[in-house]
Design a protein around this motif. Structure first.
Motif, PDB file in Angstrom:
ATOM      1  N   PHE A  18      59.322  41.212  13.526  1.00 32.20           N
ATOM      2  CA  PHE A  18      57.869  42.248  13.171  1.00 32.20           C
ATOM      3  C   PHE A  18      57.652  41.877  11.483  1.00 32.20           C
ATOM      4  O   PHE A  18      56.591  41.111  10.735  1.00 32.20           O
ATOM      5  CB  PHE A  18      57.581  43.360  12.959  1.00 32.20           C
ATOM      6  N   LYS A  19      58.850  42.596  10.529  1.00 33.50           N
ATOM      7  CA  LYS A  19      59.233  42.410   9.418  1.00 33.50           C
ATOM      8  C   LYS A  19      58.685  41.710   8.766  1.00 33.50           C
ATOM      9  O   LYS A  19      57.931  40.492   7.564  1.00 33.50           O
ATOM     10  CB  LYS A  19      60.502  43.183   9.013  1.00 33.50           C
ATOM     11  N   MET A  20      59.090  40.181   9.508  1.00 34.49           N
ATOM     12  CA  MET A  20      59.098  38.608   9.156  1.00 34.49           C
ATOM     13  C   MET A  20      57.859  37.960   9.632  1.00 34.49           C
ATOM     14  O   MET A  20      57.358  37.564   8.077  1.00 34.49           O
ATOM     15  CB  MET A  20      60.713  37.469   9.852  1.00 34.49           C
ATOM     16  N   GLU A  21      57.096  38.234  10.151  1.00 27.17           N
ATOM     17  CA  GLU A  21      55.665  38.239  10.576  1.00 27.17           C
ATOM     18  C   GLU A  21      54.623  38.493   9.212  1.00 27.17           C
ATOM     19  O   GLU A  21      54.032  37.561   8.438  1.00 27.17           O
ATOM     20  CB  GLU A  21      55.555  38.460  11.625  1.00 27.17           C
ATOM     21  N   ALA A  22      54.940  40.018   9.051  1.00 27.72           N
ATOM     22  CA  ALA A  22      54.145  40.353   7.937  1.00 27.72           C
ATOM     23  C   ALA A  22      54.439  39.922   6.843  1.00 27.72           C
ATOM     24  O   ALA A  22      53.526  39.428   5.608  1.00 27.72           O
ATOM     25  CB  ALA A  22      55.053  41.827   8.095  1.00 27.72           C
ATOM     26  N   ALA A  23      55.499  39.431   6.235  1.00 30.78           N
ATOM     27  CA  ALA A  23      55.956  39.175   4.649  1.00 30.78           C
ATOM     28  C   ALA A  23      55.542  37.732   4.298  1.00 30.78           C
ATOM     29  O   ALA A  23      54.983  37.160   4.104  1.00 30.78           O
ATOM     30  CB  ALA A  23      57.708  38.450   4.767  1.00 30.78           C
ATOM     31  N   SER A  24      55.716  36.335   5.622  1.00 31.15           N
ATOM     32  CA  SER A  24      54.970  35.730   6.139  1.00 31.15           C
ATOM     33  C   SER A  24      53.413  34.822   5.223  1.00 31.15           C
ATOM     34  O   SER A  24      53.050  34.598   4.900  1.00 31.15           O
ATOM     35  CB  SER A  24      55.759  34.494   6.851  1.00 31.15           C
ATOM     36  N   TYR A  34      70.414  40.405   3.431  1.00 32.71           N
ATOM     37  CA  TYR A  34      70.307  41.129   2.313  1.00 32.71           C
ATOM     38  C   TYR A  34      69.375  40.847   1.898  1.00 32.71           C
ATOM     39  O   TYR A  34      68.770  39.734   1.277  1.00 32.71           O
ATOM     40  CB  TYR A  34      71.651  41.808   1.295  1.00 32.71           C
ATOM     41  N   ASN A  35      68.210  41.720   0.712  1.00 34.10           N
ATOM     42  CA  ASN A  35      66.544  40.943   0.527  1.00 34.10           C
ATOM     43  C   ASN A  35      66.562  41.382  -1.034  1.00 34.10           C
ATOM     44  O   ASN A  35      65.476  42.378  -1.242  1.00 34.10           O
ATOM     45  CB  ASN A  35      65.762  40.782   1.528  1.00 34.10           C
ATOM     46  N   GLY A  36      67.854  41.949  -1.930  1.00 33.06           N
ATOM     47  CA  GLY A  36      67.361  43.069  -3.184  1.00 33.06           C
ATOM     48  C   GLY A  36      66.803  42.331  -3.837  1.00 33.06           C
ATOM     49  O   GLY A  36      66.634  43.009  -5.000  1.00 33.06           O
ATOM     50  N   ASP A  37      66.499  41.365  -3.778  1.00 35.06           N
ATOM     51  CA  ASP A  37      66.048  40.219  -5.005  1.00 35.06           C
ATOM     52  C   ASP A  37      64.606  40.292  -4.948  1.00 35.06           C
ATOM     53  O   ASP A  37      64.209  39.610  -5.814  1.00 35.06           O
ATOM     54  CB  ASP A  37      66.881  38.565  -4.564  1.00 35.06           C
ATOM     55  N   LEU A  38      64.077  40.958  -4.135  1.00 35.12           N
ATOM     56  CA  LEU A  38      62.938  41.029  -4.246  1.00 35.12           C
ATOM     57  C   LEU A  38      62.302  42.525  -5.149  1.00 35.12           C
ATOM     58  O   LEU A  38      62.859  43.157  -4.927  1.00 35.12           O
ATOM     59  CB  LEU A  38      61.780  41.787  -2.761  1.00 35.12           C
ATOM     60  N   THR A  39      60.872  42.209  -5.438  1.00 38.19           N
ATOM     61  CA  THR A  39      60.037  43.433  -6.503  1.00 38.19           C
ATOM     62  C   THR A  39      59.902  44.498  -5.425  1.00 38.19           C
ATOM     63  O   THR A  39      59.337  44.039  -4.134  1.00 38.19           O
ATOM     64  CB  THR A  39      59.256  42.403  -7.328  1.00 38.19           C
ATOM     65  N   ALA A  40      59.683  45.130  -6.654  1.00 39.36           N
ATOM     66  CA  ALA A  40      59.129  46.385  -5.618  1.00 39.36           C
ATOM     67  C   ALA A  40      57.250  46.323  -5.256  1.00 39.36           C
ATOM     68  O   ALA A  40      57.366  46.283  -3.897  1.00 39.36           O
ATOM     69  CB  ALA A  40      59.343  47.673  -6.190  1.00 39.36           C
ATOM     70  N   LYS A  41      56.990  45.187  -5.607  1.00 38.51           N
ATOM     71  CA  LYS A  41      56.032  44.428  -5.546  1.00 38.51           C
ATOM     72  C   LYS A  41      55.775  44.006  -3.613  1.00 38.51           C
ATOM     73  O   LYS A  41      54.746  44.219  -3.225  1.00 38.51           O
ATOM     74  CB  LYS A  41      55.418  43.524  -6.841  1.00 38.51           C
ATOM     75  N   GLN A  42      56.836  43.405  -4.425  1.00 37.69           N
ATOM     76  CA  GLN A  42      56.860  42.170  -3.057  1.00 37.69           C
ATOM     77  C   GLN A  42      57.407  43.073  -1.107  1.00 37.69           C
ATOM     78  O   GLN A  42      56.307  43.068  -0.574  1.00 37.69           O
ATOM     79  CB  GLN A  42      57.673  41.216  -3.068  1.00 37.69           C
ATOM     80  N   ALA A  43      58.161  44.024  -1.589  1.00 34.27           N
ATOM     81  CA  ALA A  43      58.675  44.803  -1.032  1.00 34.27           C
ATOM     82  C   ALA A  43      57.318  45.866  -0.792  1.00 34.27           C
ATOM     83  O   ALA A  43      57.438  45.461   0.964  1.00 34.27           O
ATOM     84  CB  ALA A  43      59.522  45.765  -0.919  1.00 34.27           C
ATOM     85  N   GLY A  44      56.996  46.535  -0.836  1.00 36.79           N
ATOM     86  CA  GLY A  44      55.716  47.539  -0.981  1.00 36.79           C
ATOM     87  C   GLY A  44      54.448  46.676   0.104  1.00 36.79           C
ATOM     88  O   GLY A  44      53.993  46.814   1.081  1.00 36.79           O
ATOM     89  N   SER A  45      54.260  45.014  -0.486  1.00 36.10           N
ATOM     90  CA  SER A  45      52.976  44.351   0.267  1.00 36.10           C
ATOM     91  C   SER A  45      53.240  44.025   1.387  1.00 36.10           C
ATOM     92  O   SER A  45      53.058  43.498   2.148  1.00 36.10           O
ATOM     93  CB  SER A  45      52.731  42.883  -0.697  1.00 36.10           C
ATOM     94  N   GLN A  49      51.628  45.432   5.215  1.00 36.47           N
ATOM     95  CA  GLN A  49      51.002  44.421   5.664  1.00 36.47           C
ATOM     96  C   GLN A  49      51.919  44.852   7.282  1.00 36.47           C
ATOM     97  O   GLN A  49      50.709  44.573   8.158  1.00 36.47           O
ATOM     98  CB  GLN A  49      51.779  42.609   5.842  1.00 36.47           C
ATOM     99  N   MET A  50      52.938  45.671   7.465  1.00 36.48           N
ATOM    100  CA  MET A  50      53.018  46.018   8.519  1.00 36.48           C
ATOM    101  C   MET A  50      52.312  47.120   9.651  1.00 36.48           C
ATOM    102  O   MET A  50      51.755  47.675  10.109  1.00 36.48           O
ATOM    103  CB  MET A  50      54.657  46.609   8.093  1.00 36.48           C
ATOM    104  N   VAL A  51      52.245  48.072   7.916  1.00 32.58           N
ATOM    105  CA  VAL A  51      51.000  49.266   8.414  1.00 32.58           C
ATOM    106  C   VAL A  51      49.607  48.684   8.779  1.00 32.58           C
ATOM    107  O   VAL A  51      49.087  49.403   9.724  1.00 32.58           O
ATOM    108  CB  VAL A  51      51.147  50.243   7.413  1.00 32.58           C
ATOM    109  N   LYS A  52      49.163  47.630   7.675  1.00 31.09           N
ATOM    110  CA  LYS A  52      47.606  47.368   8.558  1.00 31.09           C
ATOM    111  C   LYS A  52      48.215  46.544   9.960  1.00 31.09           C
ATOM    112  O   LYS A  52      47.080  47.465  10.727  1.00 31.09           O
ATOM    113  CB  LYS A  52      47.359  45.890   7.250  1.00 31.09           C
ATOM    114  N   LYS A  53      48.906  46.009  10.518  1.00 35.11           N
ATOM    115  CA  LYS A  53      48.805  45.673  11.218  1.00 35.11           C
ATOM    116  C   LYS A  53      48.952  46.635  13.070  1.00 35.11           C
ATOM    117  O   LYS A  53      48.537  46.403  14.129  1.00 35.11           O
ATOM    118  CB  LYS A  53      50.207  44.537  11.436  1.00 35.11           C
TER     119      LYS A  53
END
Length: 63
Positions: A18-24, A34-45, A49-53
């Motif tokens: 579900f998370k991979m689909e939302a990220a896409s 591990y995806n620690g290189d994501l920005t806060a904006k990316q992680a939040g988006s 998206q997951m909540v919206k779905k």
């Protein structure tokens, strides 16, 4: 029970998918593990998206 243990272990794979689909959908390149290189904006988006779905799925189930 520790907070990192799931009541239903199979749920982990479903949530990861579900998370991979939302990220896409929001254009964030998410990799397995591990995806620690994501920005806060990316992680939040991704989370947004997951909540919206989830809300859409719930509303569709009510009809």
């Amino acid at each position: 029970m520790a907070s990192n243990q799931h009541v239903v272990p199979e749920a982990r794979a479903a949530l990861d998918k579900f998370k991979m689909e939302a990220a896409s959908e929001v254009g964030v390149n998410l990799k397995q593990g591990y995806n620690g290189d994501l920005t806060a904006k990316q992680a939040g988006s991704i989370g947004g998206q997951m909540v919206k779905k989830m809300i859409e799925q719930y509303e569709n189930g009510m009809k």
